[in-house]
Motif scaffolding. Structure first.
Motif, mmCIF file in Angstrom:
data_model
loop_
_atom_site.group_PDB
_atom_site.id
_atom_site.type_symbol
_atom_site.label_atom_id
_atom_site.label_comp_id
_atom_site.label_asym_id
_atom_site.label_seq_id
_atom_site.Cartn_x
_atom_site.Cartn_y
_atom_site.Cartn_z
ATOM 1 N N GLU A 165 -4.992 16.056 25.741
ATOM 2 C CA GLU A 165 -4.930 14.831 24.921
ATOM 3 C C GLU A 165 -3.511 14.264 24.915
ATOM 4 N N TRP A 166 -2.513 15.143 24.855
ATOM 5 C CA TRP A 166 -1.128 14.704 24.888
ATOM 6 C C TRP A 166 -0.801 14.033 26.218
ATOM 7 N N GLU A 167 -1.252 14.615 27.322
ATOM 8 C CA GLU A 167 -1.000 14.021 28.635
ATOM 9 C C GLU A 167 -1.642 12.642 28.743
ATOM 10 N N ALA A 168 -2.781 12.477 28.081
ATOM 11 C CA ALA A 168 -3.500 11.207 28.153
ATOM 12 C C ALA A 168 -2.883 10.127 27.268
ATOM 13 N N THR A 169 -2.096 10.524 26.281
ATOM 14 C CA THR A 169 -1.603 9.539 25.307
ATOM 15 C C THR A 169 -0.104 9.329 25.330
ATOM 16 N N LYS A 170 0.662 10.224 25.941
ATOM 17 C CA LYS A 170 2.124 10.161 25.810
ATOM 18 C C LYS A 170 2.737 8.905 26.432
ATOM 19 N N ASP A 171 2.059 8.312 27.422
ATOM 20 C CA ASP A 171 2.577 7.083 28.021
ATOM 21 C C ASP A 171 2.284 5.859 27.155
ATOM 22 N N ASN A 172 1.486 6.063 26.102
ATOM 23 C CA ASN A 172 1.126 4.969 25.205
ATOM 24 C C ASN A 172 2.172 4.766 24.107
ATOM 25 N N ILE A 173 3.112 5.719 23.998
ATOM 26 C CA ILE A 173 4.109 5.688 22.927
ATOM 27 C C ILE A 173 5.475 6.072 23.485
ATOM 28 N N ASN A 174 6.499 5.923 22.662
ATOM 29 C CA ASN A 174 7.802 6.493 22.964
ATOM 30 C C ASN A 174 7.848 7.873 22.320
ATOM 31 N N PRO A 175 7.746 8.951 23.105
ATOM 32 C CA PRO A 175 7.653 10.293 22.513
ATOM 33 C C PRO A 175 8.793 10.628 21.560
ATOM 34 N N ASP A 176 10.000 10.090 21.803
ATOM 35 C CA ASP A 176 11.129 10.389 20.928
ATOM 36 C C ASP A 176 10.917 9.859 19.514
ATOM 37 N N ASP A 177 10.133 8.801 19.379
ATOM 38 C CA ASP A 177 9.876 8.226 18.056
ATOM 39 C C ASP A 177 8.845 9.031 17.270
ATOM 40 N N TRP A 178 8.148 9.927 17.958
ATOM 41 C CA TRP A 178 7.040 10.643 17.327
ATOM 42 C C TRP A 178 7.224 12.164 17.322
ATOM 43 N N LYS A 179 8.341 12.659 17.864
ATOM 44 C CA LYS A 179 8.443 14.094 18.090
ATOM 45 C C LYS A 179 8.478 14.929 16.816
ATOM 46 N N ASP A 180 8.826 14.309 15.660
ATOM 47 C CA ASP A 180 8.799 15.061 14.406
ATOM 48 C C ASP A 180 7.449 14.983 13.715
ATOM 49 N N LYS A 181 6.471 14.327 14.373
ATOM 50 C CA LYS A 181 5.117 14.210 13.833
ATOM 51 C C LYS A 181 4.075 14.930 14.686
ATOM 52 N N ILE A 182 4.314 15.009 15.994
ATOM 53 C CA ILE A 182 3.285 15.471 16.923
ATOM 54 C C ILE A 182 3.415 16.968 17.203
ATOM 55 N N ILE A 183 2.299 17.666 17.062
ATOM 56 C CA ILE A 183 2.190 19.087 17.396
ATOM 57 C C ILE A 183 1.186 19.201 18.545
ATOM 58 N N VAL A 184 1.621 19.750 19.662
ATOM 59 C CA VAL A 184 0.757 19.886 20.833
ATOM 60 C C VAL A 184 0.382 21.352 20.995
ATOM 61 N N THR A 185 -0.911 21.649 20.917
ATOM 62 C CA THR A 185 -1.346 23.027 21.151
ATOM 63 C C THR A 185 -1.453 23.269 22.654
ATOM 64 N N LEU A 186 -1.000 24.459 23.073
ATOM 65 C CA LEU A 186 -0.857 24.761 24.499
ATOM 66 C C LEU A 186 -1.687 25.957 24.938
#
Length: 253
Positions: A165-186
Motif C-alpha cells: 500500500e505504501w509503494e502504491a501511494t508514496k508518489d501521491n504525497i511528499n513523504p517528508d511531510d507525512w513521516k511523523d504520521k505514517i507507519i508502514v508494516t513490513l
C-alpha cells in the motif's frame, strides 16, 4: 498507565470470518478437485470487528460503528497442514455511513473517547469525506485505509499501511511531510516509522490472517496509555509476531 480502561471508538468495515477445518483424503473422480470433508467451523468477527474484539480482550471500553450489510469470508482449510484450499467471499454492496449518523456519533468526541480507530477496508462504508470528518473531530485518530493517502488525512494522528500500500501511494504525497504520521508494516522485517526500522524476531508463521488488525489494536492500546510512539510500535510488533503463530483470526490475552 494513563488510563485503567481506555475508551476507544472503532469505526469501519466489519466482516464475518468463517474457518471450516477438515481433511482431504481423495480427489473427485469426475473433476480435478480435492474432496473436502469438514470437521469443524469457527466463526469470528473480522476486519474492524477483529480490531474491536482484540481491544475488548484487553479490557478496553470499546464502542463500535460498523456497516449493517453482511460481509463474509469463508476459508476451507486442511486441518493437518493449515493449508487454505479455497476462500469464498460474500460481498454485498455496502452503503456509506449517513452524514447525520456520523455527526451524532462524533458529538463531544474528545470528551467521550481517548482514541478513535478507523478501519477502512475499502468496502464502501467510509468515503473520503467521512474519514476527514472523523480526523477533524479528535486529536487522536488512528487510520488503517486502503485509500491513497492525500489531504483528506491531514489531521490524522497516525496512519497504518502495509508495504504494498505504501509503494502504491508514496508518489501521491511528499513523504517528508507525512513521516511523523505514517507507519508502514513490513511483514517479517517489522515496521517503519519516521525513517526508522523497528525490527521483530523472526518466528515460524502459522497464519497471517488478521495480523495487521492485531498490530493496529496493539498500537492504539499502548499509545493511549503511554503517549510514547516508540513503546507503542514495539508493543504492536510483538503482538503481530505472537498472533501469526496462532491459527485463524486469533486474539491475544
Amino acid at each position: 498507565m494513563k488510563f485503567n480502561s481506555p475508551r476507544i471508538l472503532v469505526i469501519g468495515d466489519k466482516c464475518s470470518d468463517h474457518y471450516s477445518y477438515g481433511t482431504v483424503e481423495r480427489l473427485c473422480p469426475d473433476v480435478p478437485a480435492p474432496v473436502f470433508n469438514p470437521t469443524k467451523t469457527i466463526q469470528t468477527d473480522g476486519m474492524a470487528g477483529n480490531v474491536a474484539r482484540q481491544l475488548i480482550e484487553w479490557k478496553c471500553n470499546v464502542f463500535t460503528k460498523f456497516n449493517d450489510e453482511f460481509i463474509c469470508k469463508k476459508k476451507y482449510i486442511d486441518e493437518k497442514t493449515n493449508h487454505t484450499l479455497l476462500r469464498v467471499d460474500i460481498e454485498p454492496e455496502v452503503k456509506h455511513i449517513l452524514p447525520q449518523e456520523l455527526r451524532m456519533l462524533l458529538v463531544s468526541a474528545r470528551e467521550k473517547w481517548d482514541a478513535i480507530v478507523v478501519v477502512d477496508y475499502g468496502k464502501g462504508y467510509l468515503n473520503h469525506g467521512a474519514i476527514q470528518h472523523i480526523c477533524e473531530s479528535h486529536p487522536m485518530v488512528f487510520v488503517d485505509t486502503k485509500k491513497k493517502i492525500d489531504i483528506f488525512l491531514k489531521d490524522v494522528a497516525f496512519i497504518k499501511i502495509n508495504e504494498p500500500e505504501w509503494e502504491a501511494t508514496k508518489d501521491n504525497i511528499n513523504p517528508d511531510d507525512w513521516k511523523d504520521k505514517i507507519i508502514v508494516t513490513l511483514g517479517s522485517e517489522g515496521c517503519m516509522y519516521n525513517d526508522k526500522i523497528y525490527p521483530i524476531t523472526v518466528v515460524d508463521v502459522l497464519d497471517l490472517s488478521g495480523a495487521g488488525d492485531t498490530f493496529m489494536a496493539g498500537l492504539v492500546f499502548q499509545y493511549v496509555q503511554t503517549e510514547n510512539i516508540n513503546d507503542a510500535l514495539h508493543f504492536a510488533n510483538d503482538c503481530a509476531m505472537r498472533v501469526v503463530q496462532k491459527k485463524g483470526v486469533a486474539v491475544l490475552d
